[in-house]
Design a protein around this motif. Sequence first.
Motif, short mmCIF file in Angstrom:
data_model
loop_
_atom_site.label_atom_id
_atom_site.label_comp_id
_atom_site.label_asym_id
_atom_site.label_seq_id
_atom_site.Cartn_x
_atom_site.Cartn_y
_atom_site.Cartn_z
N ALA A 1 0.82 -1.16 -0.05
CA ALA A 1 0.04 -0.05 0.14
C ALA A 1 0.92 1.16 0.03
CB ALA A 1 -0.97 0.03 1.11
N ASP A 2 2.06 1.19 0.80
CA ASP A 2 2.92 2.56 0.83
C ASP A 2 3.48 2.66 -0.30
OD1 ASP A 2 2.13 2.61 3.64
OD2 ASP A 2 4.00 1.87 4.18
N ARG A 3 3.80 1.76 -1.27
CA ARG A 3 4.43 1.63 -2.54
C ARG A 3 3.43 2.38 -3.58
NH1 ARG A 3 9.57 -0.60 -2.91
NH2 ARG A 3 10.51 -0.46 -0.88
N GLN A 4 2.03 2.18 -3.29
CA GLN A 4 1.10 2.43 -4.24
C GLN A 4 1.09 1.35 -5.49
OE1 GLN A 4 1.20 6.73 -5.52
NE2 GLN A 4 0.88 7.37 -3.42
N ALA A 5 1.51 0.27 -5.13
CA ALA A 5 1.38 -0.76 -6.12
C ALA A 5 0.12 -1.41 -6.26
CB ALA A 5 2.26 -1.99 -5.97
N VAL A 6 -0.19 -2.14 -7.20
CA VAL A 6 -1.45 -2.65 -7.58
C VAL A 6 -1.45 -4.16 -7.21
CG1 VAL A 6 -3.46 -2.98 -8.97
CG2 VAL A 6 -2.46 -0.75 -9.09
N VAL A 7 -2.46 -4.50 -6.26
CA VAL A 7 -2.70 -6.01 -6.25
C VAL A 7 -3.78 -6.57 -7.26
CG1 VAL A 7 -3.25 -7.99 -4.90
CG2 VAL A 7 -1.92 -6.09 -3.84
N ALA B 1 -8.59 -6.00 4.78
CA ALA B 1 -7.37 -5.34 5.63
C ALA B 1 -6.70 -4.76 4.46
CB ALA B 1 -6.40 -6.40 5.97
N PHE B 2 -6.37 -4.98 3.22
CA PHE B 2 -5.62 -4.39 2.40
C PHE B 2 -6.24 -2.90 2.01
CE2 PHE B 2 -4.12 -3.88 -2.05
CZ PHE B 2 -2.78 -3.49 -1.96
N LEU B 3 -7.52 -2.99 1.78
CA LEU B 3 -8.13 -1.68 1.43
C LEU B 3 -8.36 -0.81 2.56
CD1 LEU B 3 -11.13 -3.15 -0.74
CD2 LEU B 3 -8.92 -1.95 -1.64
N ASN B 4 -8.48 -1.18 3.63
CA ASN B 4 -8.17 -0.36 4.83
C ASN B 4 -6.94 0.28 5.26
OD1 ASN B 4 -11.12 -1.02 5.56
ND2 ASN B 4 -10.32 -2.77 7.18
N LEU C 1 -16.54 -5.01 1.93
CA LEU C 1 -15.52 -4.05 1.21
C LEU C 1 -16.26 -2.91 0.75
CD1 LEU C 1 -13.88 -6.75 -1.15
CD2 LEU C 1 -13.24 -5.89 1.08
N ALA C 2 -17.54 -2.68 1.59
CA ALA C 2 -18.28 -1.58 1.08
C ALA C 2 -17.46 -0.11 1.56
CB ALA C 2 -19.59 -1.36 2.22
N GLY C 3 -16.53 -0.23 2.69
CA GLY C 3 -16.01 0.82 2.88
C GLY C 3 -16.29 1.95 3.83
N GLY C 4 -17.55 1.51 4.51
CA GLY C 4 -18.14 2.22 5.75
C GLY C 4 -19.50 2.02 5.65
N PRO C 5 -20.02 2.75 6.67
CA PRO C 5 -21.40 2.44 7.04
C PRO C 5 -22.11 3.28 5.96
CG PRO C 5 -20.34 2.94 9.11
CD PRO C 5 -19.37 3.20 8.06
N GLY C 6 -23.14 2.83 5.61
CA GLY C 6 -24.21 3.44 4.43
C GLY C 6 -23.34 3.29 3.18
#
Length: 451
Positions: A280-286, A305-308, A346-351
């Motif tokens: 994540a820190d290197r901004q590479a794509v999985v 965990a990765f998206l968080n 993987l919704a990213g948050g409430p709502g």
Amino acid sequence: MRLWFEAALLPEGWRDHVRVTVADGLIVQVLPDTLPAPDDERHGPAIPGLANLHSHAFQRGIAGLTERAGSGSDSFWTWREAMYRFVDRLDPEGLRAIAALAYVEMLESGFTRVGEFHYLHHDRDGQRYADRAAMSCVIAEAARESGIALTLLPVFYAHAGFGGTPPTQGQRRFVHDLDGYATLLEAAGKVIADLEGAVLGVAPHSLRAVLPEELSQITALLLQGPVHIHIAEQMAEVDDCLAWSGQRPVEWLFDHASVDRRWCLVHATHVTPEELGRIADRQAVVGLCPITEANLGDGIFPARAFLNKGGRIGVGSDSNVEIDAAAELRLLEYGQRLQHRGRNLLAGGPGQSTGGSLFRAVQGGGAQASGQQPHGLAVGAPADIVAFRPDHSVLVERREDAILDSWIFAGGKALVDSVWRHGRRRVSEGRHLARPAIEARYRRTLGAYLD
């Protein structure tokens, strides 16, 4: 050309009644909240096309043919031997026939670009073709025929295992030395030079197939463009890397290579929290391929965990056992649900919408990993557009991200009506306009191989 959509997903979000004006394949004007004019071509809701960031097109030819149990435990490694036996039969025209149909099916599902991780280079006896890029040429022709945008990723493959184990007989059509690969890469660049929107990258196959000194020399051959590598797909790979180097694959890569946002780490299934943070820190794509990873029994990537951590992801169809953009996203979420015994993980948050969050993540990550800039339904970007069927029952009274939720979790590719790539309509009423001829050739070709 002017296209009018009931609604469209623009970079700033969903807008209603959107007119998109296209000239020379590019979007030159986007006008939301606009009534349709008499000469506008009217359609239902629309989204940007997606990049399929990881494909082995030829493997579409064995889809469904590796599902019988062997005498021992079946795994990725036993599947690979069956795949090698199919490879032994392929010639350039066969590869073109299979790739063209695979690319047709990608467009029909909503993919408008493919990252072809292309490692089938040589003749059936392992000898080089007179034209070193002969097989790259047929991949480019398949892309041209189908109309899909191509990110060509010629693969460097030299060894069967960590530390330089000699390649096996089954790998004879893949292997290169450094000089041969440099020649291939230069020739491949010429092959795609006149292919609209094409991008060239480099692809060290995996740490087990490339020595450390080879990895640094390969990545130096192309100072711009994507760098893709298979990594940490199987636990056996992780164990072998530990035995060879004392480090896990992702750990070793980050300590020995200048990984940055050009890189796409394909699969990265078996990673530690620390490794997730470094990616994540290197901004590479999985690059995730949920259908293939499930089919091969790879395991489940820790996507939540990765998206968080702010990680970037894209999706690919890999072995092409099934080609459906929505199905890849659905299984990505469902894998997390099964693993963590929850919903909308993987919704990213409430709502937040799960489909909306997933789509935006893989659209951005896929574009980055495939070298596609600019992208989206925005002025200056290629007109790569997917329109859904306005009268489909799954979309009744759906608005905004509920459209994406319904496409991914309820309708799938049956919702796709029309697809434009670089302003040219390739799919109408869910079927590619060139499907009859391409499918007929595929049937003849595959019938001869499997007879």
